[in-house]
Scaffold this motif. Structure first.
Motif, mmCIF file in Angstrom:
data_model
loop_
_atom_site.group_PDB
_atom_site.id
_atom_site.type_symbol
_atom_site.label_atom_id
_atom_site.label_comp_id
_atom_site.label_asym_id
_atom_site.label_seq_id
_atom_site.Cartn_x
_atom_site.Cartn_y
_atom_site.Cartn_z
ATOM 1 N N HIS A 198 0.824 -1.210 0.000
ATOM 2 C CA HIS A 198 0.000 0.000 0.000
ATOM 3 C C HIS A 198 0.858 1.260 0.000
ATOM 4 C CE1 HIS A 198 -3.644 2.317 0.696
ATOM 5 N NE2 HIS A 198 -3.078 2.918 1.737
ATOM 6 N N ARG A 199 1.753 1.371 0.972
ATOM 7 C CA ARG A 199 2.658 2.519 1.040
ATOM 8 C C ARG A 199 3.969 2.083 1.693
ATOM 9 N NH1 ARG A 199 0.055 7.442 0.198
ATOM 10 N NH2 ARG A 199 -2.220 7.373 0.385
ATOM 11 N N THR A 200 5.030 2.825 1.389
ATOM 12 C CA THR A 200 6.308 2.629 2.064
ATOM 13 C C THR A 200 6.765 3.971 2.606
ATOM 14 O OG1 THR A 200 6.938 0.826 0.573
ATOM 15 C CG2 THR A 200 8.697 1.860 1.840
ATOM 16 N N VAL A 201 7.065 4.005 3.899
ATOM 17 C CA VAL A 201 7.504 5.235 4.559
ATOM 18 C C VAL A 201 8.992 5.109 4.853
ATOM 19 C CG1 VAL A 201 7.199 6.748 6.547
ATOM 20 C CG2 VAL A 201 5.224 5.514 5.587
ATOM 21 N N GLN A 202 9.781 6.033 4.295
ATOM 22 C CA GLN A 202 11.228 6.020 4.500
ATOM 23 C C GLN A 202 11.598 6.979 5.618
ATOM 24 O OE1 GLN A 202 13.804 4.166 2.490
ATOM 25 N NE2 GLN A 202 14.755 4.670 4.462
ATOM 26 N N LEU A 203 12.207 6.465 6.674
ATOM 27 C CA LEU A 203 12.709 7.316 7.749
ATOM 28 C C LEU A 203 14.157 7.698 7.453
ATOM 29 C CD1 LEU A 203 11.325 5.529 10.952
ATOM 30 C CD2 LEU A 203 10.315 7.402 9.647
ATOM 31 N N PRO A 204 14.674 8.729 8.129
ATOM 32 C CA PRO A 204 16.072 9.109 7.905
ATOM 33 C C PRO A 204 17.024 7.948 8.206
ATOM 34 C CG PRO A 204 14.916 10.847 9.089
ATOM 35 C CD PRO A 204 13.979 9.679 9.029
ATOM 36 N N ALA A 205 18.149 7.927 7.540
ATOM 37 C CA ALA A 205 19.116 6.842 7.681
ATOM 38 C C ALA A 205 19.594 6.712 9.121
ATOM 39 C CB ALA A 205 20.305 7.079 6.749
ATOM 40 N N ALA A 221 0.470 7.645 15.245
ATOM 41 C CA ALA A 221 1.212 6.440 15.602
ATOM 42 C C ALA A 221 2.604 6.873 16.015
ATOM 43 C CB ALA A 221 1.291 5.470 14.426
ATOM 44 N N HIS A 222 3.196 6.127 16.929
ATOM 45 C CA HIS A 222 4.527 6.458 17.428
ATOM 46 C C HIS A 222 5.459 5.290 17.152
ATOM 47 C CE1 HIS A 222 1.645 8.809 19.962
ATOM 48 N NE2 HIS A 222 2.429 9.769 19.503
ATOM 49 N N VAL A 223 6.582 5.601 16.511
ATOM 50 C CA VAL A 223 7.552 4.590 16.091
ATOM 51 C C VAL A 223 8.801 4.711 16.960
ATOM 52 C CG1 VAL A 223 8.948 3.708 14.192
ATOM 53 C CG2 VAL A 223 6.670 4.678 13.722
ATOM 54 N N THR A 232 9.644 8.516 16.742
ATOM 55 C CA THR A 232 9.128 9.300 15.626
ATOM 56 C C THR A 232 7.615 9.398 15.758
ATOM 57 O OG1 THR A 232 10.907 8.603 14.146
ATOM 58 C CG2 THR A 232 8.920 9.489 13.122
ATOM 59 N N VAL A 233 7.126 10.626 15.847
ATOM 60 C CA VAL A 233 5.680 10.875 15.898
ATOM 61 C C VAL A 233 5.164 10.954 14.456
ATOM 62 C CG1 VAL A 233 3.870 12.453 16.667
ATOM 63 C CG2 VAL A 233 5.930 12.134 18.061
ATOM 64 N N CYS A 234 4.133 10.179 14.169
ATOM 65 C CA CYS A 234 3.573 10.137 12.823
ATOM 66 C C CYS A 234 2.078 10.418 12.873
ATOM 67 C CB CYS A 234 3.769 8.761 12.186
ATOM 68 S SG CYS A 234 5.473 8.188 12.093
ATOM 69 N N THR A 235 1.579 11.110 11.864
ATOM 70 C CA THR A 235 0.134 11.182 11.697
ATOM 71 C C THR A 235 -0.325 9.875 11.050
ATOM 72 O OG1 THR A 235 0.351 12.256 9.534
ATOM 73 C CG2 THR A 235 0.122 13.694 11.465
ATOM 74 N N LEU A 243 0.599 6.984 6.575
ATOM 75 C CA LEU A 243 1.454 7.255 7.724
ATOM 76 C C LEU A 243 2.460 8.325 7.323
ATOM 77 C CD1 LEU A 243 2.138 6.017 10.668
ATOM 78 C CD2 LEU A 243 4.024 4.882 9.465
ATOM 79 N N GLU A 244 2.527 9.420 8.115
ATOM 80 C CA GLU A 244 3.433 10.519 7.775
ATOM 81 C C GLU A 244 4.241 10.939 9.001
ATOM 82 O OE1 GLU A 244 4.163 12.025 5.023
ATOM 83 O OE2 GLU A 244 2.671 11.169 3.665
ATOM 84 N N PRO A 245 5.577 10.798 8.966
ATOM 85 C CA PRO A 245 6.406 11.268 10.082
ATOM 86 C C PRO A 245 6.349 12.792 10.191
ATOM 87 C CG PRO A 245 7.612 9.742 8.649
ATOM 88 C CD PRO A 245 6.373 10.128 7.922
ATOM 89 N N VAL A 246 6.226 13.289 11.437
ATOM 90 C CA VAL A 246 6.135 14.746 11.619
ATOM 91 C C VAL A 246 7.102 15.285 12.668
ATOM 92 C CG1 VAL A 246 3.746 14.939 10.816
ATOM 93 C CG2 VAL A 246 4.198 14.451 13.236
#
Length: 364
Positions: A198-205, A221-223, A232-235, A243-246
């Motif tokens: 469905h989607r892939t969310v890339q976090l910083p390296a 959601a909290h990662v 990482t706080v995400c909407t 899912l969007e990191p904010v």
């Protein structure tokens, strides 16, 4: 009456282990606890590396992964009758998990399937649950293997799936991949038991996403990132599965401390006001305040875990106790929790368990 006195009478803990079945005291453990935090070992079921467990609330069955080179999943019924106190009922049922080194298992909200994340080879598998509540003997109906990414310095690049987390409504499955700094979002069809990308969310390296929780508001959601010891706080949009990191928050009071550290466990209080994370290296449990229905997280303090290498923590259903599995000191420790402040204070004596890796409260 203080919060120590209002705790319920207690319940059962199912405690996983990283040890092989032939190690002294190793296996899946059933432990009774009471409202004071006192623990007593009821039974040890010899199993090979039963590192993480989850309960099917629709049937009272516990499912655990066997974290070995050829992975397995095991199902067994729990005994919550303290008059009998056998801990588990009947023999365990074991099936293949479909990958190497499974480290996490989750149950679909409907109780129809379990999902196993494999650290060893980055596989994510879907295993049906039969009418009897046990995993299907045939094993997975689907195995998804995450791709790697381009090498960058000393950073991990091979896939290491670490957690499978169904969305609260069961329409989606999120999988954290520590090795590639990604969170994969899959749509899930409960009829076929199949996942679709469905989607892939890339976090910083260098983050190393390990676990995540959905906030009770349904909007965030909290990662937990193992390698950077951050949150990482995400909407989260439950309708679109987006899912969007904010924002990113530290889990350590002194992020610059010279000792090596890796974050491990993440739990949200039932009222959605506090997050608890563990730091292996600091050997501490961090307490975070959650504001604005999950939109922001604030590190309040940290307390010693009472052992070495706190791999997992869990809150009791009433939210008044927290238990911590300290893998390298072979101990499980207990804490009273103040629901109003979120603060933790030691409770009772620690319990000796061989290489405890997960703790799952049932009942109470």
């Amino acid at each position: 009456m203080n919060h120590h006195q209002t705790a319920l009478s207690g319940g059962l803990l199912v405690i996983g282990s990283a040890a092989a079945a032939d190690a002294p005291g190793a296996g899946l453990c059933a432990v009774r606890y009471d409202g004071t935090g006192a623990m007593s070992l009821v039974r040890i079921l010899p199993l090979d590396h039963p590192s993480y467990a989850a309960v099917d609330p629709t049937r009272g069955v516990v499912h655990a992964v066997l974290e070995r080179a050829v992975g397995g999943v095991v199902s067994l019924r729990v005994d919550t009758d303290t008059d009998i106190d056998t801990g588990f009922q009947g023999p365990p049922f074991v099936a293949a998990s479909g990958g190497a080194g499974p480290c996490h298992i989750a149950v679909h909200p409907s109780g129809s399937h379990v999902f196993a994340a494999h650290y060893g080879d980055g596989a994510l598998s879907v295993v049906p649950i039969g009418a009897d509540g046990m995993v299907a003997a045939a094993g997975p109906v689907q195995i998804v293997r995450h791709p790697g990414r381009e090498a960058s310095g000393d950073l991990l690049t091979s896939p290491h799936a670490h957690m499978a987390a169904p969305s609260p409504d069961g329409r989606f499955l999120l999988c954290t991949d520590l090795g590639t700094d990604r969170v994969y979002v899959y749509a899930f069809d409960p009829d076929s038991g199949l996942l679709s990308a469905h989607r892939t969310v890339q976090l910083p390296a260098g983050r190393g996403p390990r676990h995540l929780v959905f906030h009770s508001s349904g909007r965030y959601a909290h990662v937990l990132n193992e390698l950077s010891s951050t949150l990482t706080v995400c909407t989260w949009d439950g309708l679109s599965g987006r899912l969007e990191p904010v924002a990113e928050v530290e889990t350590r009071q002194d992020p610059g401390a010279p000792n090596a550290n890796s974050a491990a466990a993440l739990r949200l209080s039932g009222d959605g006001r506090f997050l608890y994370t563990t730091n292996r290296g600091d050997d501490a449990i961090a307490i975070h305040a959650v504001h604005d229905d999950g939109a922001s997280v604030e590190l309040l303090t940290a307390v010693p875990c009472g052992g070495i290498w706190p791999r997992d923590i869990a809150l009791t259903p009433d939210g008044l106790l927290l238990f911590c599995a300290n893998q390298r000191s072979d101990t499980v420790t207990a804490f009273h929790r103040d629901p109003s402040s979120g603060r933790l204070s030691p409770a009772g004596e620690s319990l000796v368990i061989t290489e405890p890796t997960s703790v799952l409260p049932i009942g109470g």
